[in-house]
Design a protein around this motif. Structure first.
Motif, mmCIF file in Angstrom:
data_model
loop_
_atom_site.group_PDB
_atom_site.id
_atom_site.type_symbol
_atom_site.label_atom_id
_atom_site.label_comp_id
_atom_site.label_asym_id
_atom_site.label_seq_id
_atom_site.Cartn_x
_atom_site.Cartn_y
_atom_site.Cartn_z
ATOM 1 N N ILE B 153 52.631 -14.736 -24.362
ATOM 2 C CA ILE B 153 52.610 -13.352 -24.850
ATOM 3 C C ILE B 153 51.196 -12.931 -25.238
ATOM 4 C CG2 ILE B 153 53.182 -14.005 -27.235
ATOM 5 C CD1 ILE B 153 55.001 -11.133 -26.260
ATOM 6 N N LEU B 157 49.230 -9.873 -23.622
ATOM 7 C CA LEU B 157 48.638 -8.810 -24.452
ATOM 8 C C LEU B 157 47.176 -8.593 -24.087
ATOM 9 C CD1 LEU B 157 50.037 -9.530 -28.020
ATOM 10 C CD2 LEU B 157 50.239 -7.407 -26.759
ATOM 11 N N LEU B 158 46.483 -9.707 -23.878
ATOM 12 C CA LEU B 158 45.062 -9.626 -23.554
ATOM 13 C C LEU B 158 44.851 -8.918 -22.214
ATOM 14 C CD1 LEU B 158 42.352 -10.621 -24.680
ATOM 15 C CD2 LEU B 158 42.492 -12.417 -22.969
ATOM 16 N N GLY B 161 45.476 -5.343 -22.637
ATOM 17 C CA GLY B 161 44.382 -4.694 -23.364
ATOM 18 C C GLY B 161 43.174 -4.452 -22.482
ATOM 19 N N VAL B 162 42.854 -5.460 -21.661
ATOM 20 C CA VAL B 162 41.707 -5.320 -20.758
ATOM 21 C C VAL B 162 41.964 -4.205 -19.751
ATOM 22 C CG1 VAL B 162 40.388 -6.468 -18.956
ATOM 23 C CG2 VAL B 162 40.982 -7.698 -21.018
ATOM 24 N N ARG B 164 43.778 -1.617 -20.103
ATOM 25 C CA ARG B 164 43.623 -0.347 -20.778
ATOM 26 C C ARG B 164 42.153 0.052 -20.871
ATOM 27 N NH1 ARG B 164 48.071 1.470 -24.031
ATOM 28 N NH2 ARG B 164 49.645 0.081 -23.229
ATOM 29 N N ALA B 251 60.234 -6.710 -22.884
ATOM 30 C CA ALA B 251 60.808 -5.934 -23.986
ATOM 31 C C ALA B 251 59.888 -5.973 -25.198
ATOM 32 C CB ALA B 251 62.184 -6.479 -24.350
ATOM 33 N N THR B 252 59.316 -7.151 -25.463
ATOM 34 C CA THR B 252 58.424 -7.283 -26.614
ATOM 35 C C THR B 252 57.182 -6.411 -26.449
ATOM 36 O OG1 THR B 252 59.187 -9.551 -26.893
ATOM 37 C CG2 THR B 252 57.180 -8.935 -28.032
ATOM 38 N N PHE B 255 58.113 -2.911 -26.851
ATOM 39 C CA PHE B 255 58.401 -2.614 -28.251
ATOM 40 C C PHE B 255 57.105 -2.469 -29.041
ATOM 41 C CE2 PHE B 255 58.888 -4.039 -32.615
ATOM 42 C CZ PHE B 255 59.821 -3.134 -33.065
ATOM 43 N N LEU B 256 56.128 -3.304 -28.741
ATOM 44 C CA LEU B 256 54.851 -3.238 -29.452
ATOM 45 C C LEU B 256 54.068 -1.984 -29.075
ATOM 46 C CD1 LEU B 256 53.664 -6.948 -29.232
ATOM 47 C CD2 LEU B 256 54.570 -5.771 -31.209
ATOM 48 N N VAL B 258 52.651 -1.468 -26.108
ATOM 49 C CA VAL B 258 51.607 -1.709 -25.125
ATOM 50 C C VAL B 258 52.220 -2.002 -23.758
ATOM 51 C CG1 VAL B 258 49.860 -2.465 -26.737
ATOM 52 C CG2 VAL B 258 51.475 -4.113 -25.856
ATOM 53 N N GLY B 268 63.149 -2.400 -23.947
ATOM 54 C CA GLY B 268 62.229 -2.553 -25.080
ATOM 55 C C GLY B 268 61.737 -1.201 -25.584
#
Lengths: 328, 316
Positions: B153, B157-158, B161-162, B164, B251-252, B255-256, B258, B268
């Motif tokens: 996860i 996320l990383l 983020g990149v 984005r 889903a996570t 939900f966050l 992102v 999610g």
């Protein structure tokens, strides 16, 4: 022994350098740092001067070297969004995350281990089946959903526990703790359970599997034949041998707890590092992202290193064969 | 084993079906009631979500049919419920049941696509490492060692983020689905690669592989046609469990906030939207998508558990 430690240390340093390279690449290639620092009306000459002053025109290796040196001194620059040094933000947020992870770990251990022992010793009892079913559901429930359900039941319907934040905290120098106030403790209950539930099911299943394995061995049969009480056999002989892998896995899971804290912190608006990181991703706050990445990677490498060294110390077989740190 | 040796296409299909029916796998499947229930639930959910445009009462994306006046309608069995909306409506008056069916469709698509991506990458690299050996193997396995110590996860996320940061806002909005599939799939290759590498190293010294080698069959063909089928069992098990994990991860992320944008709500995203209304008493906006998600993940997990035991010769 020494050769193993040295090789392991070199490997850790290489991993950290690789992570630092990713972090640095984020800095350099994602967005323009200058644009994030100056206003719209800054002239091109001023921008160029700033670029030169900050050393952004230097060759890649020079810049990377500077990044590593700064990172090693915990200097990650200024957050684009908060306008404050990143390391200050992290230090401010770290106690919240560490206390939450600590509480979750305690919960997972002190509930998971007894449940695992019980299900292994009483395989056919209905309570064991309930525990196992619950653990399967626990694995299938996403962390954030557990949090939402807890909030719905205990905050919205029953109104017993606070649904967000850390409650009242007490300051000790730079460390703020929620352990000392009633408010802080009640605020900790639901986040800790949410974060710890997955690890708890993991520990329970692991203890159960290991225990079943050990109970089948000859020395347990022999201990029984010697007429030792069930208590002495189960807890004195079997449990002791079960705990070595449990401790290892729990140690390795510490890193995951810190990573999954991101989700729990978002659900409960817990003011920790994870929440900071998620907000940094949404706003493309590169310095914060890079710092969090390097910090978490450092924790992971450190934990893995300690676990490997402990393994080496505990298991004599590794010492004879020249010691390969591979496998689990 | 069937005694018939058919040459026609339909005859061959019949043979294959008969062999599948006659196999140990079918036997162990029929002996496990939990697995049958899980399979029925999983299949039902998958069919329902694939056929969502046909069976959903309304199209949650069609602005014309959405009625803001109907917002926050509770489920039909509660006071104020409307038989038109079986599971109630959300804050914009969209039918929850339809939104869940469409949401599950997106969740499943992202999950399946990331599994296929991770599997292709992992199996390919695993074959390469196992078959080539040497420094390629050492390098790939070192990278795998390092990567597996980080939770997927975090890597997802990383990557998100990149993406984005690199992509302009509008482009990212359009590409979000593919970015997410890449972000979830990319960290997953390690387990496939390790398993396939292990099997490959065992198989490549077998006589049939040597025979093929002597016959002058190209190594790539040997790897794909002869070695790979013998390594597929464990890969299937990993893929099933990975599907459950991929759906949870998607889903996570959603939900966050992102993950997928609210214009393409997955389960999610629906839960995230509903989370804002938890305190005002509209619990159904969160809970029903959550239940759908848990049912989906639980049934897939149970199937994966069964498949792992059924394909493990040690447990027979």
């Amino acid at each position: 022994m020494l050769a193993f430690i040295v090789r392991r240390l070199i490997q850790s340093v290489l991993v950290m350098l690789a992570v630092a390279l990713v972090g640095f690449a984020l800095f350099t290639y994602v967005g323009d740092p200058i644009n994030n620092m100056v206003g719209q009306d800054t002239s091109i000459e001023d921008r160029e001067r700033l670029r030169e002053d900050l050393g952004l025109n230097d060759p890649f290796p020079v810049q990377f070297f500077r990044f590593v040196v700064n990172a090693a001194q915990a200097d990650f620059g200024i957050s684009y969004r908060h306008g404050r040094p990143v390391e200050d933000l992290l230090v401010e947020r770290a106690p919240a995350t560490l206390e939450l992870s600590f509480a979750a770990g305690l919960f997972a251990l002190f509930v998971g281990v007894p449940m695992g022992i019980y299900t292994a010793l009483n395989r056919r009892s209905w309570l064991s089946k309930v525990f196992l079913t619950v653990s399967l559901i626990g694995v299938s429930l996403p962390t954030f959903l557990i949090g939402i359900l807890l909030i719905l039941v205990f905050s919205v319907w029953l109104g017993w526990l606070p649904s967000f934040g850390r409650g009242e905290t007490v300051q000790f120098g730079w460390w703020s703790t929620g352990f000392l106030t009633w408010d802080g403790l009640t605020a900790l209950i639901m986040p800790a359970i949410t974060l710890g539930l997955f690890q708890m099911t993991l520990i329970m299943r692991l203890v159960r599997a290991e225990m079943l394995e050990v109970l089948r061995t000859d020395y347990i049969k022999f201990a029984r034949a010697r007429g030792l009480s069930a208590r002495a056999v189960n807890f004195g002989h079997a449990l002791k041998n079960t705990l070595v892998p449990v401790i290892t896995i729990t140690g390795l899971q510490l890193g995951s707890v810190i990573a999954f804290a991101i989700i729990t912190e978002t659900v409960f608006q817990w003011p920790g590092m994870g929440l900071l990181f998620i907000q940094a991703i949404e706003f493309v706050d590169i310095p914060v992202m890079a710092a969090y990445l390097v910090l978490v990677a450092f924790l992971f490498v450190l934990i893995n290193l300690i676990v490997d060294l402990l393994y080496f110390a505990v298991d004599p077989r590794l010492r004879v064969g020249g010691g390969g740190g591979q496998g689990l | 084993m069937s005694a018939r040796a058919s040459t026609t296409w339909s005859g061959r299909l019949g043979d294959a079906l008969w062999r599948a029916w006659d196999s140990d796998l079918t036997y162990s499947f029929l002996r496990s009631p939990v697995t049958i229930v899980a399979a029925v639930v999983a299949l039902g959910l998958i069919v329902a979500s694939v056929a969502a445009p046909l069976i959903a009462p309304t199209d949650p994306f069609a602005l014309a049919t959405v009625d803001l006046m109907a917002a926050f309608t509770p489920p039909v069995w509660m006071e104020g419920g409307d038989p038109q909306f079986l599971l109630g409506t959300d804050d914009q008056g969209r039918d929850m049941l339809s939104a869940i069916l469409y949401g599950m469709r997106i969740s499943l698509f992202v999950g399946a696509a990331s599994v296929v991506f991770a599997m292709t990458l992992g199996v390919g690299l695993g074959l390469l490492a196992g078959y080539a050996g040497g420094w390629i193997d050492a390098l790939l396995m070192r990278v795998a060692d390092v990567q597996i110590s980080f939770p997927a996860i975090l890597i997802a996320l990383l990557i998100d983020g990149v993406a984005r940061g690199i992509l302009p806002r509008e482009v990212h909005h359009e590409m979000a689905l593919w970015v997410i599939i890449f972000a979830i799939g990319a960290p997953g290759w390690v387990q496939y690669a390790r398993t396939v590498r292990g099997s490959t190293m065992v198989e490549k010294n077998r006589e049939y592989v040597m025979a093929a080698h002597i016959m002058g069959v190209h190594p790539v063909v040997i790897a794909l046609r002869h070695v790979l089928p013998n390594a597929m069992g464990p890969v299937l098990v990993i893929a099933t469990i990975h599907l459950a994990i991929a759906v949870i991860t998607e889903a996570t992320l959603s939900f966050l906030g992102v993950g997928l944008p609210p214009t393409e709500p997955s389960l999610g995203t629906l839960i995230r939207i509903g989370n804002d209304f938890l305190f005002s008493g509209e619990w159904w906006i969160t809970i029903f998508p959550g239940v759908a998600l848990v049912l989906l993940v639980l049934s897939v997990n149970l199937l994966g558990d069964w498949l792992r035991d059924a394909l493990n010769p040690k447990l027979r």
